[in-house]
Design a protein around this motif. Structure first.
Motif, PDB file in Angstrom:
ATOM      1  N   GLY A   1     -74.083  13.937  48.696  1.00  0.00           N
ATOM      2  CA  GLY A   1     -75.116  14.619  48.642  1.00  0.00           C
ATOM      3  C   GLY A   1     -75.901  14.768  49.915  1.00  0.00           C
ATOM      4  N   PRO A   2     -77.270  15.112  50.405  1.00  0.00           N
ATOM      5  CA  PRO A   2     -78.132  14.579  49.285  1.00  0.00           C
ATOM      6  C   PRO A   2     -78.252  15.661  48.274  1.00  0.00           C
ATOM      7  N   PHE A   3     -78.754  15.122  47.061  1.00  0.00           N
ATOM      8  CA  PHE A   3     -79.022  16.155  45.741  1.00  0.00           C
ATOM      9  C   PHE A   3     -80.483  15.614  45.034  1.00  0.00           C
ATOM     10  N   GLU A   4     -80.883  16.505  44.452  1.00  0.00           N
ATOM     11  CA  GLU A   4     -82.103  16.392  43.590  1.00  0.00           C
ATOM     12  C   GLU A   4     -81.706  15.676  42.243  1.00  0.00           C
ATOM     13  N   ILE A   5     -82.753  14.916  41.682  1.00  0.00           N
ATOM     14  CA  ILE A   5     -82.470  14.726  40.453  1.00  0.00           C
ATOM     15  C   ILE A   5     -84.177  14.983  39.607  1.00  0.00           C
ATOM     16  N   TYR A   6     -83.900  14.995  38.407  1.00  0.00           N
ATOM     17  CA  TYR A   6     -85.135  15.178  37.377  1.00  0.00           C
ATOM     18  C   TYR A   6     -85.845  16.490  37.867  1.00  0.00           C
TER      19      TYR A   6
ATOM     20  N   TYR B   1     -71.374   1.831  54.343  1.00  0.00           N
ATOM     21  CA  TYR B   1     -71.886   1.349  55.741  1.00  0.00           C
ATOM     22  C   TYR B   1     -71.020   0.088  55.334  1.00  0.00           C
ATOM     23  N   ASN B   2     -70.157  -0.308  56.537  1.00  0.00           N
ATOM     24  CA  ASN B   2     -69.446  -1.510  56.515  1.00  0.00           C
ATOM     25  C   ASN B   2     -68.535  -1.694  55.259  1.00  0.00           C
ATOM     26  N   GLN B   3     -68.112  -0.644  55.062  1.00  0.00           N
ATOM     27  CA  GLN B   3     -66.993  -0.599  53.619  1.00  0.00           C
ATOM     28  C   GLN B   3     -67.716  -0.731  52.482  1.00  0.00           C
ATOM     29  N   SER B   4     -68.970  -0.845  52.249  1.00  0.00           N
ATOM     30  CA  SER B   4     -69.684  -0.855  51.136  1.00  0.00           C
ATOM     31  C   SER B   4     -70.503   0.582  50.754  1.00  0.00           C
ATOM     32  N   GLU B   5     -70.638   0.793  49.358  1.00  0.00           N
ATOM     33  CA  GLU B   5     -71.430   1.943  49.224  1.00  0.00           C
ATOM     34  C   GLU B   5     -72.759   1.631  48.593  1.00  0.00           C
ATOM     35  N   PHE B   6     -73.717   2.546  49.154  1.00  0.00           N
ATOM     36  CA  PHE B   6     -75.059   2.329  48.736  1.00  0.00           C
ATOM     37  C   PHE B   6     -75.669   3.750  48.303  1.00  0.00           C
ATOM     38  N   PHE B   7     -76.564   3.510  47.207  1.00  0.00           N
ATOM     39  CA  PHE B   7     -77.386   4.955  46.870  1.00  0.00           C
ATOM     40  C   PHE B   7     -79.044   4.762  47.469  1.00  0.00           C
ATOM     41  N   ILE B   8     -79.335   5.633  48.094  1.00  0.00           N
ATOM     42  CA  ILE B   8     -80.664   5.902  48.293  1.00  0.00           C
ATOM     43  C   ILE B   8     -81.527   6.820  47.835  1.00  0.00           C
TER      44      ILE B   8
ATOM     45  N   GLU C   1     -74.792  -0.772  40.960  1.00  0.00           N
ATOM     46  CA  GLU C   1     -74.549   0.014  42.502  1.00  0.00           C
ATOM     47  C   GLU C   1     -75.788  -0.936  43.313  1.00  0.00           C
ATOM     48  N   LYS C   2     -75.438  -0.797  44.635  1.00  0.00           N
ATOM     49  CA  LYS C   2     -76.645  -1.132  45.665  1.00  0.00           C
ATOM     50  C   LYS C   2     -77.573   0.024  45.740  1.00  0.00           C
TER      51      LYS C   2
END
Length: 280
Positions: free
Chosen positions: A79-84, A103-110, A156-157
């Motif tokens: 991304g970034p990508f739009e939804i809806y 971040y620090n080997q972990s994946e996050f969705f914002i 997911e985080k």
């Protein structure tokens, strides 16, 4: 950080000077922005931030969503990508902007948002009147975000944030966010303590009200170090009047996480409460 930069840039290059100073001092990992009206000035802002890359949702003069990402600490995975896009009416034609980071080997969705403003404080009960009702549109946007997380990102985080244009410390009948608030095992308004606290600490002093929020999924509950409404105006010679005249009418709201890769609870994973945020 989530930050509504009112009709950015409010005062052209002067606004950019203030924003650069703020970001240079704090060095946040991710900044979700709202009301970015100029691609040209946004690109100028990004050019002055050595370690940051920027993304704006559109190229026109509408108040678009945007991100600033610190390349020194964060890897962008998608991304970034739009939804809806097909439900853009409920999101005031500012569809949520999603980014996946590491971040620090972990994946996050914002998920960055700017909900419809205004209204009379009541969710319209009349079916014939609901479509244009501001509270009803915010309610539907909130329900759609929950649907997206539950169906697309169930394990997911996730951090949902932005100018959500409504208060969260309200009774159920008036609360457009009740689907999140009534499901505390899955979601948490990380900024609830701000909303329930003194109006001096709220994100929109002009009303006053607290409108800028950060929602986290339960995968992050144990890792919240601090959530605060940042009073940048206190560092300025002329305080709020200077801030409001040259930057924006919203304060930024930020969340700090102690993230230790692979942990489910930092208390059992060599968590050091005296470490700095830069230590992870």
């Amino acid at each position: 950080i989530t930050w509504n930069l009112e009709w950015f840039p409010k005062e052209n290059n002067t606004t950019i000077d203030y924003v650069v100073e703020f970001i240079t001092v704090l060095q946040p990992d991710v900044i979700a922005l709202q009301e970015i009206t100029s691609s040209l000035y946004f690109e100028s802002l990004v050019d002055r931030l050595d370690s940051y890359v920027g993304f704006r949702a559109g190229s026109g003069s509408y108040m678009e969503l945007a991100y600033l990402i610190n390349n020194d600490t964060v890897e962008i995975l998608e991304g970034p990508f739009e939804i809806y896009n097909y439900e853009n009416h409920f999101f005031a034609y500012r569809q949520p902007l999603v980014i996946k980071i590491k971040y620090n080997q972990s994946e996050f969705f914002i998920i960055n948002n700017h909900f419809k403003c205004c209204g009379d404080g009541e969710i319209e009960p009349d079916l014939d009147q609901q479509y244009w009702d501001e509270e009803y549109r915010r309610l539907q946007a909130t329900l759609l975000l929950e649907e997206y997380v539950e169906t697309i990102l169930p394990n997911e985080k996730v951090i949902i944030l932005g100018d959500l244009n409504d208060e969260i410390a309200e009774p159920q009948t008036q609360n457009v966010f009740w689907n999140f608030i009534s499901n505390p095992n899955e979601y948490q308004f990380a900024d609830m303590s701000i909303a329930e606290g003194s109006s001096d600490d709220w994100s929109y002093p002009g009303w006053p009200s607290h409108l800028d929020h950060i929602i986290i999924s339960n995968e992050l509950f144990n890792f919240v170090y601090d959530v605060s409404c940042i009073k940048y105006e206190e560092s300025l010679e002329n305080g709020w009047s200077e801030y409001d005249n040259y930057i924006t009418d919203h304060r930024p709201v930020g969340i700090q996480l102690y993230w230790i890769n692979g942990c489910t609870n930092p208390l059992s994973c060599n968590y050091n409460p005296d470490a700095t945020v830069d230590d992870g």
